[in-house]
Scaffold this active site. Structure first.
Site, PDB file in Angstrom:
ATOM      1  N   GLU A   1       0.870  -1.185   0.000  1.00  0.00           N
ATOM      2  CA  GLU A   1       0.000   0.000   0.000  1.00  0.00           C
ATOM      3  C   GLU A   1       0.900   1.226   0.000  1.00  0.00           C
ATOM      4  O   GLU A   1       1.869   1.291   0.768  1.00  0.00           O
ATOM      5  CB  GLU A   1      -0.919   0.035   1.241  1.00  0.00           C
ATOM      6  CG  GLU A   1      -1.763   1.302   1.253  1.00  0.00           C
ATOM      7  CD  GLU A   1      -2.787   1.360   2.386  1.00  0.00           C
ATOM      8  OE1 GLU A   1      -2.864   0.436   3.197  1.00  0.00           O
ATOM      9  OE2 GLU A   1      -3.523   2.375   2.438  1.00  0.00           O
TER      10      GLU A   1
ATOM     11  N   ASN B 113      -4.715   5.187  -1.932  1.00  0.00           N
ATOM     12  CA  ASN B 113      -5.890   5.679  -1.192  1.00  0.00           C
ATOM     13  C   ASN B 113      -6.615   6.771  -1.977  1.00  0.00           C
ATOM     14  O   ASN B 113      -5.998   7.605  -2.629  1.00  0.00           O
ATOM     15  CB  ASN B 113      -5.454   6.249   0.150  1.00  0.00           C
ATOM     16  CG  ASN B 113      -4.980   5.154   1.089  1.00  0.00           C
ATOM     17  OD1 ASN B 113      -5.794   4.413   1.638  1.00  0.00           O
ATOM     18  ND2 ASN B 113      -3.681   5.035   1.239  1.00  0.00           N
TER      19      ASN B 113
ATOM     20  N   GLU C 196      -8.209   2.098  -3.137  1.00  0.00           N
ATOM     21  CA  GLU C 196      -8.811   1.971  -1.809  1.00  0.00           C
ATOM     22  C   GLU C 196      -9.798   3.120  -1.579  1.00  0.00           C
ATOM     23  O   GLU C 196      -9.410   4.274  -1.556  1.00  0.00           O
ATOM     24  CB  GLU C 196      -7.733   2.019  -0.715  1.00  0.00           C
ATOM     25  CG  GLU C 196      -6.867   0.778  -0.678  1.00  0.00           C
ATOM     26  CD  GLU C 196      -5.999   0.715   0.569  1.00  0.00           C
ATOM     27  OE1 GLU C 196      -6.213   1.527   1.502  1.00  0.00           O
ATOM     28  OE2 GLU C 196      -5.098  -0.143   0.606  1.00  0.00           O
TER      29      GLU C 196
ATOM     30  N   ASP D 227     -11.637   0.130   2.131  1.00  0.00           N
ATOM     31  CA  ASP D 227     -10.642   0.328   3.192  1.00  0.00           C
ATOM     32  C   ASP D 227     -11.315   0.452   4.560  1.00  0.00           C
ATOM     33  O   ASP D 227     -12.476   0.869   4.649  1.00  0.00           O
ATOM     34  CB  ASP D 227      -9.859   1.621   2.883  1.00  0.00           C
ATOM     35  CG  ASP D 227      -8.523   1.672   3.591  1.00  0.00           C
ATOM     36  OD1 ASP D 227      -8.187   0.722   4.324  1.00  0.00           O
ATOM     37  OD2 ASP D 227      -7.811   2.680   3.404  1.00  0.00           O
TER      38      ASP D 227
ATOM     39  N   GLU E  97      -5.836  -5.602   7.761  1.00  0.00           N
ATOM     40  CA  GLU E  97      -4.694  -4.711   8.000  1.00  0.00           C
ATOM     41  C   GLU E  97      -4.561  -4.479   9.497  1.00  0.00           C
ATOM     42  O   GLU E  97      -5.485  -4.724  10.256  1.00  0.00           O
ATOM     43  CB  GLU E  97      -4.849  -3.388   7.238  1.00  0.00           C
ATOM     44  CG  GLU E  97      -6.056  -2.564   7.632  1.00  0.00           C
ATOM     45  CD  GLU E  97      -6.133  -1.226   6.905  1.00  0.00           C
ATOM     46  OE1 GLU E  97      -5.077  -0.620   6.658  1.00  0.00           O
ATOM     47  OE2 GLU E  97      -7.261  -0.795   6.590  1.00  0.00           O
TER      48      GLU E  97
HETATM   49  P1  C2E Z   1      -5.016   3.534   5.815  1.00  0.00           P
HETATM   50  O1  C2E Z   1      -5.263   3.732   4.380  1.00  0.00           O
HETATM   51  O2  C2E Z   1      -5.946   2.651   6.549  1.00  0.00           O
HETATM   52  O3  C2E Z   1      -3.561   3.008   6.003  1.00  0.00           O
HETATM   53  C1  C2E Z   1      -3.173   2.094   6.921  1.00  0.00           C
HETATM   54  C2  C2E Z   1      -2.616   2.779   8.090  1.00  0.00           C
HETATM   55  O4  C2E Z   1      -2.425   1.786   9.108  1.00  0.00           O
HETATM   56  C3  C2E Z   1      -1.217   3.386   7.827  1.00  0.00           C
HETATM   57  O5  C2E Z   1      -1.025   4.480   8.626  1.00  0.00           O
HETATM   58  C4  C2E Z   1      -0.303   2.284   8.337  1.00  0.00           C
HETATM   59  O6  C2E Z   1       0.964   2.742   8.703  1.00  0.00           O
HETATM   60  C5  C2E Z   1      -1.080   1.827   9.513  1.00  0.00           C
HETATM   61  N1  C2E Z   1      -0.693   0.450   9.873  1.00  0.00           N
HETATM   62  C6  C2E Z   1      -0.327  -0.542   9.069  1.00  0.00           C
HETATM   63  N2  C2E Z   1      -0.093  -1.663   9.797  1.00  0.00           N
HETATM   64  C7  C2E Z   1      -0.331  -1.368  11.083  1.00  0.00           C
HETATM   65  C8  C2E Z   1      -0.269  -2.091  12.310  1.00  0.00           C
HETATM   66  O7  C2E Z   1       0.074  -3.276  12.404  1.00  0.00           O
HETATM   67  N3  C2E Z   1      -0.618  -1.442  13.447  1.00  0.00           N
HETATM   68  C9  C2E Z   1      -0.977  -0.167  13.435  1.00  0.00           C
HETATM   69  N4  C2E Z   1      -1.300   0.413  14.570  1.00  0.00           N
HETATM   70  N5  C2E Z   1      -1.057   0.580  12.303  1.00  0.00           N
HETATM   71  C10 C2E Z   1      -0.733  -0.016  11.138  1.00  0.00           C
HETATM   72  P2  C2E Z   1      -0.515   5.832   8.044  1.00  0.00           P
HETATM   73  O8  C2E Z   1       0.515   5.602   7.012  1.00  0.00           O
HETATM   74  O9  C2E Z   1      -0.166   6.698   9.186  1.00  0.00           O
HETATM   75  O10 C2E Z   1      -1.734   6.417   7.281  1.00  0.00           O
HETATM   76  C11 C2E Z   1      -2.847   6.785   7.944  1.00  0.00           C
HETATM   77  C12 C2E Z   1      -3.973   7.068   7.040  1.00  0.00           C
HETATM   78  O11 C2E Z   1      -3.719   8.206   6.246  1.00  0.00           O
HETATM   79  C13 C2E Z   1      -4.255   6.004   6.014  1.00  0.00           C
HETATM   80  O12 C2E Z   1      -4.995   4.948   6.564  1.00  0.00           O
HETATM   81  C14 C2E Z   1      -4.993   6.735   4.954  1.00  0.00           C
HETATM   82  O13 C2E Z   1      -6.343   6.822   5.282  1.00  0.00           O
HETATM   83  C15 C2E Z   1      -4.369   8.086   5.025  1.00  0.00           C
HETATM   84  N6  C2E Z   1      -3.394   8.253   3.946  1.00  0.00           N
HETATM   85  C16 C2E Z   1      -2.085   7.935   3.917  1.00  0.00           C
HETATM   86  N7  C2E Z   1      -1.549   8.267   2.730  1.00  0.00           N
HETATM   87  C17 C2E Z   1      -2.584   8.779   1.992  1.00  0.00           C
HETATM   88  C18 C2E Z   1      -2.694   9.310   0.674  1.00  0.00           C
HETATM   89  O14 C2E Z   1      -1.735   9.353  -0.116  1.00  0.00           O
HETATM   90  N8  C2E Z   1      -3.930   9.736   0.252  1.00  0.00           N
HETATM   91  C19 C2E Z   1      -4.992   9.671   1.073  1.00  0.00           C
HETATM   92  N9  C2E Z   1      -6.176  10.117   0.630  1.00  0.00           N
HETATM   93  N10 C2E Z   1      -4.947   9.211   2.312  1.00  0.00           N
HETATM   94  C20 C2E Z   1      -3.733   8.746   2.756  1.00  0.00           C
HETATM   95 MG    MG Z   2      -5.556   2.704   2.970  1.00  0.00          MG
HETATM   96 MG    MG Z   3      -6.930   1.314   6.257  1.00  0.00          MG
END
Ligand code: C2E
Ligand code: MG
Ligand code: MG
Length: 759
Positions: free
Chosen positions: A541, A599, A631, A661, A718
């Protein structure tokens, strides 16, 4: 002949006495002077009557005394009248005493005549066989004549000067009296010097008296045009008062008479009555002014527009003035109503937003020492209240909130309706008691007679620190504070503080920096591996990270929500999709068969054609659509469901794989899920973390996975962090996994080597 003169004189006395009676009752100030003059004319006439009828010298002498002393008092009364009629006063007290003194001396010397015989005597003259007593003047009589003629000529001079100096319309009234005086004077003089036995000039006294009586009390110089104008003024609905050049009211039309409360045309009282009615501020004798006066209060208030104008003749001399008073109550009411409608909301009767802003601005400016709070008041889920109970209940809710605001706040601050379900308040800080408000809000129920419902209200508070900040910005801050309320049922009030301030500053900062950051590629895609049941990496992802030159490494939580709010997320997402396509293109070249999930924010659908954008990118980089996974979150489907479904269907038809998602963290609607055009259900472990061991949670997970299978979807979990979670999920039939247990999101180069080591 003797008797016909006697008859004439008696008739004159009667006429003069009638004149006295009428003049005394006249409301005009001049009336008193006229009455006095007429009264004084009587003794000389009676004196002559006695002389005419006298048969002895003694009686004729008595007649003469009455006549001469009477002449002195006539002259005194004439002086008095002249000063009143010409509206002048004595140039000096000395002169006044000198003149009065001379007349007094004259009277005294007549009274001494019986002793010294210095003034006059009478001699019998036979006329028609009868003795008339004719006057023989001596030195005293000459003195009398000098005094009387002196004063009389002075009076004539006063009238002549007045005629020269006055505006044309007044010339007539002075001229007629002057002519009457000259004729009477000449006639009298003729008699005196011709020494005819009977004083016929006495007839002139009567005529003179009548002329004075008429011209000073009744005569109004009206030409035809004047009459027309006067009729017009009579017919006007406005009250009109006319004043002469001396500021005396001379006429008023009927509405004016009624307004001032005049009775019997007593115009002299006008000024006093008007001053009593409208207050003394405007002098009704002032030459020119306009004003609007209010009588009474509230609904009974009456408004009068008053205008005083001076009229001058062609030479610029003041000929008079007029005052118009118009009842403008109806217009004022209309104006007030219009103003009220423009400034008040029809439903709640509160101030409109614009007017509230205006009032708040004024209040803050007028009380610079006071500490104020701005409150942003919002009904939580008002849309739902409307949907469930109907819009009339919704309206009732707004009205009842308005009523309670009026009750609580009228004496404390300013308030109004900002929009649909939001209200604004300005209140002095010392009058705001958050605890009491919390208590009131926790009990705020709306009852429309049939339904009672608890209305949840949230208040954001901003303390007005920067007093010259524009009012809408103050409300923006109060709103920001309100939006921080998380525990919506326990807390109802939130204050704008340093933290919120910093968040706003932060949002402003990164928003201005975003374009530059994207251009410089400071925003980078981090890749988090996705593995299958055998632990094999099948894809990743793409998650955004901002390597900020000053603030260092920024996780998406510090910027994605900001851009989602202001719409800039579109730029981030387009950039991230492009990055993903670039990487896929590289991998394709290297023969790596991996997919990348990107995303899509719900906001993207508002600001661009997501389908076209993604199709275009895949085409541009010549990548297999199946390698770019999309997603979306459930919120995407919250609005415009059908259109969104169509778009997703379109993407799927084009070969892209669509993933749902964060399933389980939001408002999961299983009902919606069955129709959703998605290929993969991405279940978020986070909603289970605290209760993973819970049997119930397991059942839920198990069922979701089962459900996805039944609906022909793949399940991906996830947030997998432990071996036991993985084991459990594998048992449950989950196909794909993502989580820290395998790897954290990492830069492309790291991901590539990680993949090398795990293939
Ligand atoms: P998401 O799309 O649900 O992404 C998964 C989030 O869960 C990611 O956080 C990831 O680092 C985190 N994660 C993955 N495995 C684990 C785990 O085992 N435990 C825990 N506690 N967390 C885990 P991240 O990277 O901080 O991103 C947070 C959210 O920000 C994403 O949730 C997504 O909704 C948004 N995001 C990130 N990049 C983009 C982007 O380029 N565009 C958009 N629209 N949203 C984004
Ligand atoms: Mg996602
Ligand atoms: Mg997610």
């Amino acid at each position: 002949m003797r008797y016909s003169f006697a008859g004439l004189y008696i008739l004159m006395v009667v006429v003069l006495m009638t004149g006295i009676g009428v003049s005394r009752r006249s409301y005009k100030k001049i009336g008193k002077s006229v009455a006095m003059l007429l009264a004084m004319l009587i003794p000389p006439v009676i004196g002559n009557l006695i002389i005419v009828l006298s048969s002895t010298k003694g009686i004729s002498m008595i007649g003469c005394y009455i006549y001469f002393i009477g002449m002195d008092t006539v002259i005194l009364a004439l002086l008095h009248f002249t000063f009143a009629y010409c509206v002048i006063s004595w140039p000096s007290r000395k002169l006044k005493f000198a003149v009065y003194g001379l007349i007094a001396i004259d009277i005294i010397q007549f009274l001494l005549n019986p002793v010294f015989g210095h003034a006059f005597d009478t001699e019998p003259i036979p006329v028609d066989g009868f003795d008339y007593y004719r006057l023989i003047p001596y030195a005293g009589q000459t003195f009398h004549r000098v005094v009387v003629y002196g004063v009389f000529i002075s009076v004539l001079v006063i009238f002549i000067v007045k005629i020269i100096r006055s505006p044309r319309v007044y010339v007539e009234r002075y001229s007629i009296i002057l002519v009457a005086m000259v004729i009477t004077g000449l006639w009298q003089t003729y008699y005196i010097f011709s020494r005819t036995p009977v004083d016929r000039s006495m007839a002139g006294y009567g005529v003179f008296g009548i002329l004075i009586f008429y011209f000073s009390l009744y005569y109004r110089p009206l030409t035809l045009l004047d009459r027309l104008l006067a009729n017009m003024a009579s017919g006007m609905p406005d009250a009109i008062f006319f004043y002469d050049a001396f500021g005396r009211c001379i006429w008023a039309n009927q509405p004016a008479i009624e307004l001032a409360g005049l009775t019997d045309d007593k115009f002299d009282k006008t000024s006093a009555l008007l001053q009593a009615k409208f207050g003394t501020k405007e002098d009704f004798n002032d030459p020119e002014w306009t004003c609007t006066k209010v009588l009474g209060e509230g609904a009974d208030a009456k408004y009068y527009f008053q205008s005083k104008r001076t009229v001058t003749d062609e030479k610029g001399k003041v000929t008079g003035s007029f005052l118009t008073i118009r009842d403008v109550t109806a217009q004022q009411r209309e104006l007030q109503q219009e103003r009220y409608n423009a400034t008040h909301d029809t439903l709640t009767d509160l101030y409109t937003k614009e007017y509230l802003y205006e009032c708040i601005r004024k209040r803050i400016d007028s009380q610079p020492k006071e500490d104020f709070l701005i409150l942003y008041i919002d009904i939580v889920n008002f849309k739902i209240v409307n949907d469930i109970f109907g819009s009339s209940f919704g309206d009732e809710t707004l009205r009842q909130i308005a009523v309670s605001m009026k009750k609580e706040l009228t004496s404390k601050g300013i308030f109004g309706r900002l929009g649909g379900d939001t209200f604004g308040v300005l209140i002095p800080k010392k009058k705001f008691d958050p605890a009491a408000v919390e208590r009131d809000l926790s009990r705020f129920n709306v009852n429309d007679g049939t339904v009672e419902h608890h209305i949840l209200i949230h208040i954001g508070v901003y303390e007005v620190i920067e007093k010259d900040m524009e009012v809408p910005f103050m409300f923006d801050r109060a709103l920001l504070a309100m939006l921080t309320i998380k525990d919506e049922y326990q807390t109802h009030i939130a204050f704008y503080d340093e933290k919120i301030r910093n968040e706003v500053l932060w949002a402003q900062n990164i928003t201005t920096q975003l374009t530059d950051a994207l251009r410089k590629r400071n925003v980078v895609p981090y890749l988090q591996p996705i593995v299958d049941q055998n632990g094999k990496i099948v894809g990743a992802e793409a998650l955004a990270r901002w390597i900020h030159p000053q603030d260092g490494f920024l996780p998406p939580s510090s910027f994605i929500p900001v851009f989602e709010k202001n719409g800039m997320i579109v730029e981030v997402d387009k950039y991230m999709w492009r990055c993903a396509c670039e990487i896929l293109a590289q991998w394709k070249e290297k023969g790596k068969d991996l997919f990348i999930s990107v995303n899509i924010s719900p906001k993207d659908f508002y600001f661009m054609d997501v389908t076209e954008e993604i199709k275009g990118l895949a085409k541009e980089y010549a990548i297999d659509p199946a390698k770019l996974r999309i997603e979306i979150t459930e919120t995407v489907m919250m609005t415009d469901v059908e259109k969104r479904m169509e778009m997703l269907e379109d993407l799927r038809k084009a070969g892209f794989i669509v993933e749902m998602d964060d399933f389980g963290s939001g408002y999961s609607s299983l009902n919606l899920l069955k129709d959703m055009p998605v290929d993969v259900l991405k279940i978020d472990m986070k909603f289970l973390t605290k209760t993973t061991d819970d049997a119930k949670a397991k059942t839920i997970l198990q069922n979701i996975i089962k459900l996805s299978e039944d609906l022909g979807m793949f399940s991906l979990t996830e947030g997998v962090e432990t071996q036991s979670q993985l084991n459990m999920l594998t048992k449950m039939g989950c196909k794909l996994f993502q989580g820290f247990y395998f790897a954290r999101p990492m830069p492309l180069t790291e991901f590539d080597s990680y993949w090398e080591g795990n293939r």
